[in-house]
Enzyme design. Structure first.
Site, mmCIF file in Angstrom:
data_model
loop_
_atom_site.group_PDB
_atom_site.id
_atom_site.type_symbol
_atom_site.label_atom_id
_atom_site.label_comp_id
_atom_site.label_asym_id
_atom_site.label_seq_id
_atom_site.Cartn_x
_atom_site.Cartn_y
_atom_site.Cartn_z
ATOM 1 N N GLN A 10 -31.370 -31.759 9.102
ATOM 2 C CA GLN A 10 -32.274 -32.641 9.418
ATOM 3 C C GLN A 10 -33.877 -32.682 8.883
ATOM 4 O O GLN A 10 -34.527 -33.465 8.223
ATOM 5 C CB GLN A 10 -32.847 -32.755 10.953
ATOM 6 C CG GLN A 10 -31.429 -33.268 11.494
ATOM 7 C CD GLN A 10 -31.650 -33.787 12.754
ATOM 8 O OE1 GLN A 10 -31.622 -32.604 13.806
ATOM 9 N NE2 GLN A 10 -31.688 -34.886 13.414
ATOM 10 N N HIS B 257 -26.011 -26.149 14.765
ATOM 11 C CA HIS B 257 -26.742 -27.553 15.074
ATOM 12 C C HIS B 257 -26.137 -28.456 13.706
ATOM 13 O O HIS B 257 -26.589 -29.109 13.217
ATOM 14 C CB HIS B 257 -28.138 -27.698 14.785
ATOM 15 C CG HIS B 257 -28.848 -28.888 15.634
ATOM 16 N ND1 HIS B 257 -29.830 -28.570 16.448
ATOM 17 C CD2 HIS B 257 -28.633 -29.962 15.368
ATOM 18 C CE1 HIS B 257 -30.305 -29.735 16.853
ATOM 19 N NE2 HIS B 257 -29.466 -30.901 16.071
ATOM 20 N N ASN C 89 -25.708 -26.352 19.718
ATOM 21 C CA ASN C 89 -26.530 -27.604 19.917
ATOM 22 C C ASN C 89 -25.670 -28.699 20.459
ATOM 23 O O ASN C 89 -24.665 -28.964 19.506
ATOM 24 C CB ASN C 89 -27.397 -27.921 18.958
ATOM 25 C CG ASN C 89 -28.224 -29.128 19.266
ATOM 26 O OD1 ASN C 89 -28.876 -29.195 20.168
ATOM 27 N ND2 ASN C 89 -27.810 -30.418 18.782
ATOM 28 N N GLU C 90 -25.480 -29.119 21.713
ATOM 29 C CA GLU C 90 -24.664 -30.613 21.864
ATOM 30 C C GLU C 90 -23.341 -30.314 21.325
ATOM 31 O O GLU C 90 -23.094 -31.105 20.496
ATOM 32 C CB GLU C 90 -25.605 -31.545 21.283
ATOM 33 C CG GLU C 90 -26.903 -31.692 21.908
ATOM 34 C CD GLU C 90 -27.535 -33.150 21.696
ATOM 35 O OE1 GLU C 90 -26.886 -33.907 20.837
ATOM 36 O OE2 GLU C 90 -28.686 -33.529 22.048
ATOM 37 N N TYR D 50 -32.385 -37.566 26.779
ATOM 38 C CA TYR D 50 -33.100 -38.658 26.227
ATOM 39 C C TYR D 50 -32.936 -39.768 27.078
ATOM 40 O O TYR D 50 -34.114 -40.419 27.280
ATOM 41 C CB TYR D 50 -32.418 -38.825 24.911
ATOM 42 C CG TYR D 50 -32.767 -38.025 23.764
ATOM 43 C CD1 TYR D 50 -33.798 -38.064 22.911
ATOM 44 C CD2 TYR D 50 -31.925 -36.698 23.614
ATOM 45 C CE1 TYR D 50 -34.197 -37.125 22.035
ATOM 46 C CE2 TYR D 50 -32.190 -35.965 22.743
ATOM 47 C CZ TYR D 50 -33.349 -35.918 21.917
ATOM 48 O OH TYR D 50 -33.500 -35.038 21.190
ATOM 49 N N GLU E 109 -34.812 -30.489 24.113
ATOM 50 C CA GLU E 109 -35.052 -31.584 23.408
ATOM 51 C C GLU E 109 -35.269 -32.735 24.513
ATOM 52 O O GLU E 109 -34.522 -33.031 25.521
ATOM 53 C CB GLU E 109 -33.947 -32.126 22.553
ATOM 54 C CG GLU E 109 -33.527 -31.292 21.652
ATOM 55 C CD GLU E 109 -32.328 -31.844 20.718
ATOM 56 O OE1 GLU E 109 -32.156 -33.176 20.466
ATOM 57 O OE2 GLU E 109 -31.392 -31.018 19.916
ATOM 58 N N TRP F 245 -38.486 -33.108 21.174
ATOM 59 C CA TRP F 245 -37.808 -33.735 19.665
ATOM 60 C C TRP F 245 -38.466 -34.834 19.294
ATOM 61 O O TRP F 245 -38.534 -36.012 19.744
ATOM 62 C CB TRP F 245 -36.089 -33.888 20.005
ATOM 63 C CG TRP F 245 -35.775 -34.230 18.885
ATOM 64 C CD1 TRP F 245 -35.486 -35.351 17.962
ATOM 65 C CD2 TRP F 245 -34.931 -33.271 17.907
ATOM 66 N NE1 TRP F 245 -35.019 -35.284 16.954
ATOM 67 C CE2 TRP F 245 -34.602 -34.043 16.562
ATOM 68 C CE3 TRP F 245 -34.847 -31.981 17.903
ATOM 69 C CZ2 TRP F 245 -34.126 -33.490 15.745
ATOM 70 C CZ3 TRP F 245 -34.210 -31.389 17.102
ATOM 71 C CH2 TRP F 245 -33.704 -31.949 15.745
ATOM 72 N N GLU G 50 -32.221 -38.429 10.567
ATOM 73 C CA GLU G 50 -31.761 -38.532 11.707
ATOM 74 C C GLU G 50 -30.129 -39.205 11.648
ATOM 75 O O GLU G 50 -29.780 -40.182 11.930
ATOM 76 C CB GLU G 50 -32.691 -39.671 12.662
ATOM 77 C CG GLU G 50 -32.044 -40.059 14.001
ATOM 78 C CD GLU G 50 -31.613 -38.904 15.226
ATOM 79 O OE1 GLU G 50 -32.155 -37.719 14.851
ATOM 80 O OE2 GLU G 50 -30.914 -39.265 15.900
ATOM 81 N N TRP G 51 -29.465 -38.147 11.151
ATOM 82 C CA TRP G 51 -28.222 -38.302 11.226
ATOM 83 C C TRP G 51 -27.287 -39.637 10.452
ATOM 84 O O TRP G 51 -28.191 -39.888 9.483
ATOM 85 C CB TRP G 51 -27.376 -37.843 12.516
ATOM 86 C CG TRP G 51 -27.967 -36.675 13.045
ATOM 87 C CD1 TRP G 51 -28.922 -36.457 14.139
ATOM 88 C CD2 TRP G 51 -27.672 -35.324 12.538
ATOM 89 N NE1 TRP G 51 -28.908 -35.294 14.422
ATOM 90 C CE2 TRP G 51 -28.359 -34.486 13.390
ATOM 91 C CE3 TRP G 51 -27.205 -34.957 11.441
ATOM 92 C CZ2 TRP G 51 -28.428 -32.792 13.261
ATOM 93 C CZ3 TRP G 51 -27.211 -33.425 11.225
ATOM 94 C CH2 TRP G 51 -27.902 -32.394 11.956
#
Ligand code: FCB
Length: 450
Positions: free
Chosen positions: A20, A121, A165-166, A297, A355, A402, A409-410
């Site tokens: 990123q 990540h 990550n996630e 989030y 995050e 974050w 952002e992807w």
């Protein structure tokens, strides 16, 4: 005015990830990743954008660390690009890649900022994707090889590690929804990918313990509430399923050494092919960790829908929700609920908020200011609730915003800005946003004035 005071020694930081922010994708021998490939396919990313330059961190890391220091950061969470270290995914080590991260780590330590390093990540070397990516059981061994090199080479200075990550996003958005690399649409493949990631996680944790390097290791999970849209029994059931899909499928193997039986039964009833869960692998996955990273989030509401296979639910906001530019509602009480649940239901003894943040279309004013009060409000709500949660007896040792600055952002490209520092992607100029100035005060006071 009242004061909200955090426990002494509480760690405040900010987070990013390699693909990123770094750019420099063709430099110093870095190998291609699944994100380079995914971005090259038209339609995958907004405006056909990619991470070729991103926030140009590869060239500006010194300046970036200096800014973090000025902002008072105590810690910085970043990830290591596997393909800089092992361009082919395994085999020959690229010393220039090692050098880059080694320099970054030294720079951080000299600035008094503690590195929290994420190993994975999402930027898998493309060469490994060509061998099936995470659906290939061998990937766990490749991940161990990568993890071992990082621990051996950086473990003298890095004392905080995050394996994955996630994994939910890496597996289900990557292999089922196709909204992320590698962009597949196969639910069974996603389940298998998630399983192999967890075996890899277990192998790395075991290696870390045996290495005697010392320090702490954990994993970063995106755990967020899934609430029924209405009281209708089918919505209540759908919310339970959504919780199983996003949360329980990921926390239970780690904390309890098993997958949730109701989800195993449900997936089986839908014809999903499940991995053969092996006892020794479940034991590997559930080795004790030093902390669980929480990426939080927002909560979402869930509605039954027979049209969606195999999950049979859709996400729908309640009317009049306050949302960000991604249509994510602001739900800080859900943040508290999740932290309490981690402690009470799963026995998590140490939470690191790895995050938390939000995206808005920021505007730079004529005098080079970014008045992002909506982001500031979001962060303030979450930090207040975090304090309440700690007061109520949940052990949380660190909090990372974050993100440090705007980045790639992807699939949303550069249009979705999460930074507390603004990046002008034409000039690479950095401007600390209002939320960034505010956050520096929070760090300085170790709390808030209210
Ligand atoms: C998380 C990712 C992170 C970033 C934020 C907005 O899911 O871990 O890389 O994209 O969302």
């Amino acid at each position: 005015m009242g004061k909200i005071q955090f426990p002494e020694g509480f760690i405040w930081g900010c987070a990013t990830s390699s693909y990123q922010i770094e750019g420099g994708v063709h430099e110093d021998g870095r190998g291609e990743t699944i994100w380079d490939r995914y971005c090259s396919i038209p339609g995958n990313v907004a405006n056909g954008e990619n991470g070729d330059v991103a926030s140009d961190h590869f060239h500006r890391y010194r300046e970036d660390v200096a800014l973090m220091k000025r902002m008072g950061m105590k810690a910085y969470r970043f990830s290591i690009a596997w393909s800089r270290i092992l361009p082919a995914g395994y085999g020959e080590v690229n010393e220039k890649g090692i050098q880059f991260y080694s320099n970054l780590i030294d720079e951080l330590l000299a600035a008094g900022i503690e590195p929290y390093v994420t190993l994975y990540h999402w930027d898998l070397p493309q060469a490994l994707q060509d061998r099936g990516g995470w659906t290939n059981p061998q990937m766990a061994e490749y991940f161990l090889e990568f993890g071992r090199i990082c621990i051996d080479r950086f473990g003298d200075r890095v004392k905080k590690w995050i394996t994955l990550n996630e994994p939910y996003c890496a597996a289900f958005l990557g292999y089922y929804e196709g909204r992320q690399a590698p962009g597949y649409h196969d639910f069974s493949a996603a389940v298998s990918a998630a399983y192999h990631m967890y075996v890899g996680h277990g192998l790395v944790v075991k290696y870390f313990r045996e290495s005697g390097k010392g320090g702490e290791i954990g994993i970063a999970l995106n755990l967020m509430g899934r609430l029924p849209f209405s009281e209708k029994p089918e919505d209540v059931e759908a919310a339970k399923r959504a919780d199983g899909y996003l949360n329980r499928w990921f926390i239970e193997p780690i904390m309890l050494g098993k997958y949730p039986q109701d989800m195993i039964d449900f997936y089986t009833s839908q014809g999903v092919v499940l991995p053969k869960f092996q006892k020794e692998e479940l034991e590997l996955m559930s080795q004790p960790l030093d902390f669980i990273g929480l990426n939080y989030y927002n909560d979402f509401h869930v509605k039954y829908s027979e049209k969606v296979w195999p999950l049979q639910f859709v996400i729908e906001n309640l009317p009049h929700s306050v949302v960000n530019d991604r249509n994510w509602p602001v739900t800080e009480m859900g943040f508290k609920r999740m932290m309490k649940r981690m402690k009470e239901e799963y026995g998590v003894g140490n939470i690191v908020v790895t995050e938390n943040g939000t995206s808005f279309h920021d505007v730079v004013s004529g005098n080079y200011e970014v008045k992002d009060y909506a982001r500031l409000d979001y962060l303030e709500r979450h930090i207040r609730v975090l304090h309440e949660t700690i007061e109520e007896g949940v052990n949380v040792s660190a909090y990372f915003v974050w993100s440090f600055y705007d980045n790639f952002e992807w699939s949303f490209g550069y249009n979705s800005r999460f930074g507390i520092v603004y990046v002008d992607f034409k000039t690479q100029e950095r401007i600390v946003k209002e939320s960034g100035h505010w956050y520096s005060q929070v760090i300085e006071r170790n709390g808030l004035e209210v």
